[in-house]
Design an enzyme around this catalytic site. Structure first.
Site, mmCIF file in Angstrom:
data_model
loop_
_atom_site.group_PDB
_atom_site.id
_atom_site.type_symbol
_atom_site.label_atom_id
_atom_site.label_comp_id
_atom_site.label_asym_id
_atom_site.label_seq_id
_atom_site.Cartn_x
_atom_site.Cartn_y
_atom_site.Cartn_z
ATOM 1 C CE LYS A 50 -3.942 -2.018 2.506
ATOM 2 N NZ LYS A 50 -4.695 -2.003 3.784
ATOM 3 C CB SER A 74 -2.050 0.685 8.800
ATOM 4 O OG SER A 74 -2.322 -0.221 9.844
ATOM 5 C CG ASP A 75 -3.727 -5.237 5.774
ATOM 6 O OD1 ASP A 75 -4.538 -4.799 4.946
ATOM 7 O OD2 ASP A 75 -3.745 -6.402 6.195
ATOM 8 C CB THR A 76 -6.422 -4.276 10.690
ATOM 9 O OG1 THR A 76 -5.749 -3.099 11.131
ATOM 10 C CG2 THR A 76 -6.943 -5.039 11.899
ATOM 11 C CB SER A 111 1.290 -4.674 9.252
ATOM 12 O OG SER A 111 0.387 -4.383 8.196
#
Length: 203
Positions: A50, A74-76, A111
């Site tokens: 991203k 960010s990634d969840t 992250s």
């Protein structure tokens, strides 16, 4: 200058607690997990991709190269039994997810990736939180779906909203479960010369 590579209103709201001024440039990437890819590896890869995609888009949209621009992504993911639960595609998908989470514990992995525009400096972090759900009935799952809250949430629930009524206990970072771990984000921002206390104390 800071660019948030996310369309999430939750991440935008959380980041605004740390930084006054930033741009939003959502990055559209393929979020399909690779075969045998571990959950932590997946969420870190998503954040990095991203950030890189946003950097490329920004460069294409701006003729003047600015080396001071920093990108945050960010990634969840919600993980149970080693399986990554994404966003539900339908009511049946939501039922399947929440039935798996009902009455037991799961992990929420978030992250972070910060990088400069030329990708010479790339920093990542990964935060793992444990969440325990109470038993959830099928009637509750269907009623919850009708609120629209779970439709754009990993694991089909939002801990910051009505989904919190399912949470018995949580261990870890609340802000990470929402979508952006504030402690770790502030640490990474400082590595790039952006200090939250200084930023927010400016009149």
């Amino acid at each position: 200058m800071l660019v948030l590579a996310s369309a999430s209103p939750r991440r935008k709201e959380l980041l605004s607690l740390l930084v006054n001024d930033f741009e939003v440039l959502p990055a559209d990437i393929d979020e399909t997990p690779r075969e045998r890819e571990e959950a932590k590896e997946y969420v870190v890869r998503m954040a990095v991709e991203k950030a890189r995609a946003a950097s490329k888009m920004y460069t294409q949209q701006n003729l003047q190269f600015d080396s001071s621009v920093v990108f945050l992504a960010s990634d969840t993911s919600v993980v149970v039994d080693g399986c990554i639960l994404g966003k539900p595609d339908s009511l049946e998908d939501s039922r399947s997810m929440l039935r798996r989470l009902s009455g037991r514990s799961h992990q929420v992995i978030t992250s972070l990736c910060l990088c400069n525009i030329d990708l010479e400096h790339v920093a990542t972090k990964c935060v793992v939180s444990d969440v325990v759900f109470r038993d959830i009935s099928d009637v509750e799952i269907d009623l919850y779906w009708k609120t629209n809250e779970p439709k754009d949430k990993a694991g089909s629930y939002g801990i910051q909203g009505l989904g919190s009524i399912f949470v018995r206990t949580m261990s870890g970072s609340y802000s990470a479960v929402v979508g952006l771990p504030l402690y770790e984000t502030a640490e990474l921002l400082a590595q790039f010369g952006i200090h939250s206390l200084e930023e927010m104390s400016h009149e």
